[in-house]
Design a protein around this motif. Structure first.
Motif, PDB file in Angstrom:
ATOM      1  N   GLY A  43       4.612 -10.666 -19.177  1.00 12.55           N
ATOM      2  CA  GLY A  43       4.055  -9.964 -17.783  1.00 12.55           C
ATOM      3  C   GLY A  43       5.138  -9.819 -17.047  1.00 12.55           C
ATOM      4  O   GLY A  43       4.847  -9.056 -15.893  1.00 12.55           O
ATOM      5  N   ALA A  44       6.237 -10.716 -16.868  1.00 15.82           N
ATOM      6  CA  ALA A  44       7.080 -10.837 -15.740  1.00 15.82           C
ATOM      7  C   ALA A  44       7.721  -9.687 -15.677  1.00 15.82           C
ATOM      8  O   ALA A  44       8.081  -8.946 -14.658  1.00 15.82           O
ATOM      9  CB  ALA A  44       8.050 -12.059 -15.966  1.00 15.82           C
ATOM     10  N   VAL A  91      14.861  -2.061 -10.001  1.00 16.63           N
ATOM     11  CA  VAL A  91      14.322  -3.228 -10.871  1.00 16.63           C
ATOM     12  C   VAL A  91      14.292  -4.670 -10.089  1.00 16.63           C
ATOM     13  O   VAL A  91      15.785  -4.656  -9.667  1.00 16.63           O
ATOM     14  CB  VAL A  91      15.247  -3.240 -12.210  1.00 16.63           C
ATOM     15  CG1 VAL A  91      15.005  -4.333 -13.007  1.00 16.63           C
ATOM     16  CG2 VAL A  91      14.946  -2.069 -13.027  1.00 16.63           C
ATOM     17  N   LEU A  92      13.542  -5.253  -9.883  1.00 19.72           N
ATOM     18  CA  LEU A  92      13.622  -6.701  -9.148  1.00 19.72           C
ATOM     19  C   LEU A  92      14.244  -7.806  -9.977  1.00 19.72           C
ATOM     20  O   LEU A  92      13.833  -7.841 -10.922  1.00 19.72           O
ATOM     21  CB  LEU A  92      12.466  -6.860  -8.486  1.00 19.72           C
ATOM     22  CG  LEU A  92      11.561  -5.816  -7.448  1.00 19.72           C
ATOM     23  CD1 LEU A  92      10.056  -6.477  -7.178  1.00 19.72           C
ATOM     24  CD2 LEU A  92      12.754  -5.728  -6.149  1.00 19.72           C
ATOM     25  N   LEU A  93      15.420  -8.215  -9.393  1.00 16.77           N
ATOM     26  CA  LEU A  93      15.944  -9.427 -10.218  1.00 16.77           C
ATOM     27  C   LEU A  93      14.926 -10.526 -10.330  1.00 16.77           C
ATOM     28  O   LEU A  93      15.043 -11.292 -11.508  1.00 16.77           O
ATOM     29  CB  LEU A  93      17.116  -9.850  -9.360  1.00 16.77           C
ATOM     30  CG  LEU A  93      18.356  -9.344 -10.221  1.00 16.77           C
ATOM     31  CD1 LEU A  93      19.751  -9.569  -9.357  1.00 16.77           C
ATOM     32  CD2 LEU A  93      18.620  -9.832 -11.463  1.00 16.77           C
ATOM     33  N   GLU A  94      14.077 -11.025  -9.361  1.00 23.60           N
ATOM     34  CA  GLU A  94      13.391 -12.271  -9.402  1.00 23.60           C
ATOM     35  C   GLU A  94      12.641 -12.215 -10.750  1.00 23.60           C
ATOM     36  O   GLU A  94      12.645 -13.029 -11.489  1.00 23.60           O
ATOM     37  CB  GLU A  94      12.806 -12.376  -8.096  1.00 23.60           C
ATOM     38  CG  GLU A  94      12.185 -13.904  -8.102  1.00 23.60           C
ATOM     39  CD  GLU A  94      10.952 -14.144  -8.787  1.00 23.60           C
ATOM     40  OE1 GLU A  94      10.606 -15.191  -9.078  1.00 23.60           O
ATOM     41  OE2 GLU A  94      10.201 -13.288  -9.048  1.00 23.60           O
ATOM     42  N   GLY A 142      11.071 -13.674 -16.266  1.00 28.32           N
ATOM     43  CA  GLY A 142      11.213 -13.152 -17.889  1.00 28.32           C
ATOM     44  C   GLY A 142      12.163 -13.908 -18.696  1.00 28.32           C
ATOM     45  O   GLY A 142      11.589 -14.443 -19.675  1.00 28.32           O
ATOM     46  N   TRP A 143      13.444 -13.741 -18.336  1.00 28.64           N
ATOM     47  CA  TRP A 143      14.551 -14.258 -19.174  1.00 28.64           C
ATOM     48  C   TRP A 143      14.140 -15.962 -19.431  1.00 28.64           C
ATOM     49  O   TRP A 143      14.420 -16.465 -20.614  1.00 28.64           O
ATOM     50  CB  TRP A 143      15.671 -14.071 -18.444  1.00 28.64           C
ATOM     51  CG  TRP A 143      16.203 -12.519 -19.144  1.00 28.64           C
ATOM     52  CD1 TRP A 143      16.371 -11.558 -18.506  1.00 28.64           C
ATOM     53  CD2 TRP A 143      16.701 -12.384 -20.478  1.00 28.64           C
ATOM     54  NE1 TRP A 143      16.757 -10.611 -19.460  1.00 28.64           N
ATOM     55  CE2 TRP A 143      16.937 -11.018 -20.446  1.00 28.64           C
ATOM     56  CE3 TRP A 143      16.524 -13.105 -21.813  1.00 28.64           C
ATOM     57  CZ2 TRP A 143      17.068 -10.500 -21.704  1.00 28.64           C
ATOM     58  CZ3 TRP A 143      17.026 -12.445 -22.794  1.00 28.64           C
ATOM     59  CH2 TRP A 143      17.389 -11.236 -23.005  1.00 28.64           C
ATOM     60  N   GLU A 198       0.935  -4.215 -25.100  1.00 28.62           N
ATOM     61  CA  GLU A 198       0.764  -4.102 -23.681  1.00 28.62           C
ATOM     62  C   GLU A 198       2.175  -4.446 -22.980  1.00 28.62           C
ATOM     63  O   GLU A 198       2.381  -3.672 -22.277  1.00 28.62           O
ATOM     64  CB  GLU A 198      -0.230  -5.341 -23.083  1.00 28.62           C
ATOM     65  CG  GLU A 198      -1.650  -4.847 -23.441  1.00 28.62           C
ATOM     66  CD  GLU A 198      -2.408  -6.117 -23.190  1.00 28.62           C
ATOM     67  OE1 GLU A 198      -2.003  -6.999 -22.234  1.00 28.62           O
ATOM     68  OE2 GLU A 198      -3.280  -6.422 -23.821  1.00 28.62           O
ATOM     69  N   ALA A 199       2.914  -5.271 -23.414  1.00 24.21           N
ATOM     70  CA  ALA A 199       4.275  -5.614 -22.697  1.00 24.21           C
ATOM     71  C   ALA A 199       5.363  -4.735 -23.017  1.00 24.21           C
ATOM     72  O   ALA A 199       6.067  -4.416 -22.142  1.00 24.21           O
ATOM     73  CB  ALA A 199       4.730  -7.001 -23.061  1.00 24.21           C
TER      74      ALA A 199
END
Ligand code: 1PZ
Length: 213
Positions: free
Chosen positions: A14-15, A26-29, A34-35, A188-189
């Motif tokens: 979901g992140a 693309v937001l880094l946070e 996610g990583w 979904e992801a």
């Protein structure tokens, strides 16, 4: 007090949904969040994978440092980072920096791994019940990341993949419920992961950053 939520790959995947803004940045946070979760998941699969998680961890940690550092506003999105690092000469297209690795070359490694993840999860989702995650993983790796790795790493990775659990146990380790639920979460992801990958690929191609040493 509520107990901390149990680890589930649902939040991790979901992140990546939260990464892309309306302006297609693309937001880094959330990307790093996610990583982080993926690395945690990898840990749960056993110590054979620790040489992989150690490398991913070091890269995520370096990027988290940039995101919290003095120039944090330059590291809000990948677009801001590329612009800043190129303008300030942090990125050297010819050799790996003697000092700290740039955000661009570090994200490029994660970005290439994201392509593997995409292929792997797609394979898991669509393959039959008696398919083997280790075989899907090997195929996805050979079709993506392997091209960027020297022989020793390819060898070590291929050996480690053999330790992946069978499909049922693997889907269960995702902690999202039944195998069918897990397959649904993957479905979904995946579009979000594909989107993040596509935008990043275009950004890096546009600035000729796809071969950064
Ligand atoms: C579920 C099974 C997990 C399989 C993971 C597949 C990826 C295999 C990658 C093997 C990498 C091994 C260690 C080190 C590699 C580094 O040399 C390279 C290049 O970095 P540089 O040396 O230029 O700084 N690192 C990478 O390619 C990044 C690899 C990140 C792998 C992240 C895996 C996340 C796993 C998620 C699990 C669902």
């Amino acid at each position: 007090m509520a107990a901390p939520a149990a680890f589930s790959l649902r939040e991790v995947l979901g992140a990546f949904r939260g990464c892309v803004t309306e302006r297609r940045e693309v937001l880094l946070e959330p990307y790093l969040r996610g990583w982080r979760g993926l690395i945690r998941f990898l840990h749960s699969l056993g110590a054979v994978f620790s040489f992989i998680s150690r490398d991913a961890e070091a890269k995520v940690q370096l990027m988290e440092g940039y995101c919290r550092g003095e120039r944090r506003e330059r590291y809000v999105s990948l677009q801001a980072m590329v612009q800043y690092e190129l303008a300030s000469g942090v990125v050297d297209p010819h050799k790996r920096s003697g000092r700290a690795d740039s955000g661009c070359r570090t994200v490029l490694r994660l970005h290439r791994a994201l392509r593997w993840l995409q292929l792997f999860l797609e394979g898991l989702r669509t393959a039959g019940e008696d398919s083997r995650p280790s075989a899907i993983c090997t195929d996805s790796y050979n079709a993506s990341l392997a091209a960027f790795h020297p022989w020793v790493i390819r060898k070590a990775a291929t050996v480690a993949f053999c330790a992946l659990p069978p499909r049922g146990a693997f889907l269960e380790a995702m902690n999202v419920g039944s195998a069918e639920d897990a397959v649904a979460v993957l479905g979904e992801a995946l579009p979000y992961i594909r989107d993040v990958y596509g935008i990043t690929q275009e950004l890096f191609a546009e600035h000729r950053l796809l071969d950064l040493p």
